[in-house]
Design an enzyme around this catalytic site. Structure first.
Site, PDB file in Angstrom:
ATOM      1  N   PHE A 108       0.862  -1.168   0.000  1.00 38.65           N
ATOM      2  CA  PHE A 108       0.000   0.000   0.000  1.00 38.65           C
ATOM      3  C   PHE A 108       0.908   1.229   0.000  1.00 38.65           C
ATOM      4  O   PHE A 108       1.792   1.356   0.854  1.00 38.65           O
ATOM      5  CB  PHE A 108      -0.873  -0.047   1.251  1.00 38.65           C
ATOM      6  CG  PHE A 108      -2.023   0.906   1.225  1.00 38.65           C
ATOM      7  CD1 PHE A 108      -3.243   0.513   0.694  1.00 38.65           C
ATOM      8  CD2 PHE A 108      -1.886   2.185   1.729  1.00 38.65           C
ATOM      9  CE1 PHE A 108      -4.308   1.391   0.677  1.00 38.65           C
ATOM     10  CE2 PHE A 108      -2.952   3.072   1.707  1.00 38.65           C
ATOM     11  CZ  PHE A 108      -4.161   2.675   1.181  1.00 38.65           C
TER      12      PHE A 108
ATOM     13  N   TYR B 205     -10.392   0.415  11.120  1.00 37.90           N
ATOM     14  CA  TYR B 205     -11.662   0.736  10.438  1.00 37.90           C
ATOM     15  C   TYR B 205     -11.995  -0.267   9.348  1.00 37.90           C
ATOM     16  O   TYR B 205     -13.010  -0.141   8.694  1.00 37.90           O
ATOM     17  CB  TYR B 205     -11.643   2.163   9.871  1.00 37.90           C
ATOM     18  CG  TYR B 205     -10.438   2.499   9.007  1.00 37.90           C
ATOM     19  CD1 TYR B 205     -10.358   2.055   7.703  1.00 37.90           C
ATOM     20  CD2 TYR B 205      -9.390   3.249   9.510  1.00 37.90           C
ATOM     21  CE1 TYR B 205      -9.257   2.354   6.906  1.00 37.90           C
ATOM     22  CE2 TYR B 205      -8.283   3.560   8.738  1.00 37.90           C
ATOM     23  CZ  TYR B 205      -8.226   3.104   7.434  1.00 37.90           C
ATOM     24  OH  TYR B 205      -7.129   3.393   6.658  1.00 37.90           O
ATOM     25  N   LYS B 206     -11.117  -1.254   9.120  1.00 40.79           N
ATOM     26  CA  LYS B 206     -11.394  -2.263   8.087  1.00 40.79           C
ATOM     27  C   LYS B 206     -12.147  -3.421   8.736  1.00 40.79           C
ATOM     28  O   LYS B 206     -13.313  -3.275   9.085  1.00 40.79           O
ATOM     29  CB  LYS B 206     -10.085  -2.669   7.407  1.00 40.79           C
ATOM     30  CG  LYS B 206      -9.490  -1.504   6.586  1.00 40.79           C
ATOM     31  CD  LYS B 206      -8.122  -1.776   5.988  1.00 40.79           C
ATOM     32  CE  LYS B 206      -7.647  -0.563   5.191  1.00 40.79           C
ATOM     33  NZ  LYS B 206      -6.231  -0.630   4.813  1.00 40.79           N
TER      34      LYS B 206
ATOM     35  N   ASP C  28       2.807  -4.884   9.017  1.00 37.15           N
ATOM     36  CA  ASP C  28       1.593  -4.093   8.845  1.00 37.15           C
ATOM     37  C   ASP C  28       0.421  -5.076   8.781  1.00 37.15           C
ATOM     38  O   ASP C  28       0.381  -5.954   7.916  1.00 37.15           O
ATOM     39  CB  ASP C  28       1.700  -3.266   7.556  1.00 37.15           C
ATOM     40  CG  ASP C  28       0.500  -2.348   7.374  1.00 37.15           C
ATOM     41  OD1 ASP C  28      -0.619  -2.743   7.765  1.00 37.15           O
ATOM     42  OD2 ASP C  28       0.683  -1.241   6.823  1.00 37.15           O
TER      43      ASP C  28
ATOM     44  N   ARG D  89     -12.039  -6.134  -6.326  1.00 38.69           N
ATOM     45  CA  ARG D  89     -11.720  -6.713  -5.034  1.00 38.69           C
ATOM     46  C   ARG D  89     -12.984  -6.985  -4.232  1.00 38.69           C
ATOM     47  O   ARG D  89     -13.889  -6.150  -4.206  1.00 38.69           O
ATOM     48  CB  ARG D  89     -10.919  -5.659  -4.264  1.00 38.69           C
ATOM     49  CG  ARG D  89      -9.675  -6.146  -3.616  1.00 38.69           C
ATOM     50  CD  ARG D  89      -8.854  -5.019  -3.046  1.00 38.69           C
ATOM     51  NE  ARG D  89      -9.542  -3.903  -2.410  1.00 38.69           N
ATOM     52  CZ  ARG D  89      -9.050  -3.202  -1.391  1.00 38.69           C
ATOM     53  NH1 ARG D  89      -7.891  -3.531  -0.870  1.00 38.69           N
ATOM     54  NH2 ARG D  89      -9.700  -2.169  -0.897  1.00 38.69           N
TER      55      ARG D  89
HETATM   56  C1  LIG Z   1      -5.555   0.611   4.688  1.00 38.21           C
HETATM   57  C2  LIG Z   1      -4.075   0.640   4.744  1.00 38.21           C
HETATM   58  C3  LIG Z   1      -3.405   1.779   5.194  1.00 38.21           C
HETATM   59  C4  LIG Z   1      -4.183   3.025   5.546  1.00 38.21           C
HETATM   60  O1  LIG Z   1      -3.430   4.042   6.073  1.00 38.21           O
HETATM   61  P1  LIG Z   1      -4.166   5.276   6.778  1.00 38.21           P
HETATM   62  O2  LIG Z   1      -3.089   6.097   7.332  1.00 38.21           O
HETATM   63  O3  LIG Z   1      -5.106   4.694   7.799  1.00 38.21           O
HETATM   64  O4  LIG Z   1      -4.945   5.981   5.720  1.00 38.21           O
HETATM   65  C5  LIG Z   1      -2.020   1.744   5.279  1.00 38.21           C
HETATM   66  N1  LIG Z   1      -1.329   0.630   4.945  1.00 38.21           N
HETATM   67  C6  LIG Z   1      -1.949  -0.483   4.493  1.00 38.21           C
HETATM   68  C7  LIG Z   1      -1.144  -1.689   4.133  1.00 38.21           C
HETATM   69  C8  LIG Z   1      -3.333  -0.513   4.378  1.00 38.21           C
HETATM   70  O5  LIG Z   1      -3.946  -1.603   3.928  1.00 38.21           O
END
Ligand SMILES: *Cc1c(COP(=O)(O)O)cnc(C)c1O
Length: 422
Positions: free
Chosen positions: A131, A231-232, A206, A381
């Site tokens: 990400f 939040y996921k 992560d 997805r």
């Molecule tokens: C959803 C996600 C994020 C989100 O980062 P925010 O700072 O909460 O916007 C970061 N890293 C990964 C791998 C994710 O899946």
């Protein structure tokens, strides 16, 4: 690999729902009628108890308690209290987890603190497909932790180079996302951690797409640091706080880069110089986002009743069913290719399909009440959240997708229109 029986139909899916030990959790969520929600891997659904709980925090703790609530309602200790509530879901011991700001800030805090544990080493290993915010934050870590010359970055990828290719005695930190946000591929946490330690480096995991999705046992894996969002799969609500986990054995030595007053040993002494609080508390920065934390607290109260082994069993059954239905009904006719690993031990709780016209196809599907999402360049997805996704939902999603592909309705021009968020 278990397979859904050939020739399964909607009735057979309803029978699977009737026998599902997690089925009653669906009524604990406030989902709109007629919507099949397969995007809980991006923003979890609203638990029914959350609005009343958040309102209680606003009206009673804030409205009536006012400033007294820092003590009386336990506001000051909230980040570590919620960390301890979250701990069992990630295999953490009490005192190892703290609720923080966004995942992006937490990734920065954790990665920089990890790099400081190996000050003589000059390389950070990350994943090309991660990400992007993780990679963006690491760029700053490289620059700020390098002492004048930026730390070197080495990127690995599922199609190479591998971790073994890049690990050597120069590597300080390896930052990996346990379950890939695009493909749903899962790393073997214990094995990778062992490999990283063998090279003398530390690993930051992560857990954004793992927490609440798959069983995670950070301590059993011997991991060093971890971050994740709530939040996921955890349903904390939009913008609910992230978390940071640090193994107990590192806590005395670890130094986070952002040194705010809430991470100070004696914040209310208001001294001139910084002194880190003992333990995980030093990863706090400033005043916590208490209203967002309330959404998370409501959700974690529900999660305390959840058995992760059951979540995993149902998640694999849901994703197996989805993959089988795509294979039998969509693969040959429409060229829809499952890119998520088929081996259970390599799969998180989502399935991604590569299909021509992915973006407008997903828009057409959303219009039909099946909500998933699109990830550039070419993947659609589907997240499977065992607390509120049923086997019938899986059936309905594939049948509606098949209908959209058969009629070609997705080719209508308005489905091409892109919003700011895809
Ligand atoms: C959803 C996600 C994020 C989100 O980062 P925010 O700072 O909460 O916007 C970061 N890293 C990964 C791998 C994710 O899946």
């Amino acid at each position: 690999m278990t397979h859904a029986p050939a020739g399964i139909d909607r009735r057979a899916c309803a029978a699977l729902d009737a026998a599902d030990p997690l089925a009653s959790f669906r009524s604990r969520f406030d989902l709109p009628e007629g919507v099949v929600y397969l995007d809980g891997n991006s923003l979890g659904a609203l638990p029914r108890d959350t609005p009343a709980f958040v309102q209680h925090v606003m009206r009673e703790e804030w409205g009536v308690g006012l400033i007294r609530s820092w003590n009386d309602a336990g506001w000051f200790a909230k980040p570590t209290d919620l960390g301890d509530r979250l701990a069992p879901i990630i295999g953490a011991a009490p005192g190892e987890t703290v609720i923080a700001e966004s995942t992006s800030t937490s990734l920065f805090q954790a990665a920089a603190a990890a790099a400081r544990l190996r000050p003589k080493r000059r390389v950070i290993v990350a994943e090309r497909g991660n990400f992007p915010t993780d990679l963006y934050m690491l760029e700053s870590v490289q620059e700020l932790m390098g002492g004048g010359t930026a730390l070197e970055r080495r990127l690995i990828a599922d199609d190479g180079p591998t971790l073994a290719d890049v690990l050597d005695e120069d590597v300080a930190v390896v930052v990996l996302t346990h379950v890939d946000y695009r493909t749903g591929r899962m790393h073997d946490m214990a094995e990778v951690t062992r490999q990283v330690h063998e090279a003398g480096a530390v690993v930051v995991w992560d857990l954004c797409h793992s927490v609440g999705a798959v069983p995670v046992d950070l301590n059993a894996a011997g991991a060093d640091l971890a971050v994740g969002c709530t939040y996921k799969y955890l349903n904390g609500g939009p913008g609910s706080p992230s978390f940071i986990w640090v193994a107990e054995r590192h806590q005395a030595a670890v130094r986070p880069p952002l040194t705010g007053w809430h991470g100070h040993a004696k914040p209310f002494d208001f001294t001139v110089d910084y002194a880190p609080a003992p333990g995980i508390t030093r990863f706090r920065i400033g005043t916590p986002q208490l209203l967002s934390a309330a959404g998370l607290e409501a959700s974690l109260r529900m999660w305390a009743e959840v058995d992760m082994a059951r979540i995993r069993k149902k998640s694999l059954a849901l994703t197996d069913l989805f993959i089988d239905l795509v294979d039998t009904r969509l693969a040959d006719r429409f060229g829809a290719e499952v890119v998520t690993p088929r081996e259970h031990h390599r799969r998180g709780s989502q399935v991604s399909l590569r299909v021509d016209g992915g973006y407008p196809i997903m828009q057409a599907l959303i219009e039909r009440g099946v909500i998933g999402d699109f990830r550039a360049p070419d993947l659609i997805r589907f997240g499977f959240t065992p607390l509120y996704t049923s086997f019938t939902d899986v059936w309905d999603a594939v049948v509606r997708l098949e209908d959209i592909l058969t009629t070609g309705v997705w080719r209508e021009a308005h489905f091409e229109r892109r919003g700011e968020v895809t």
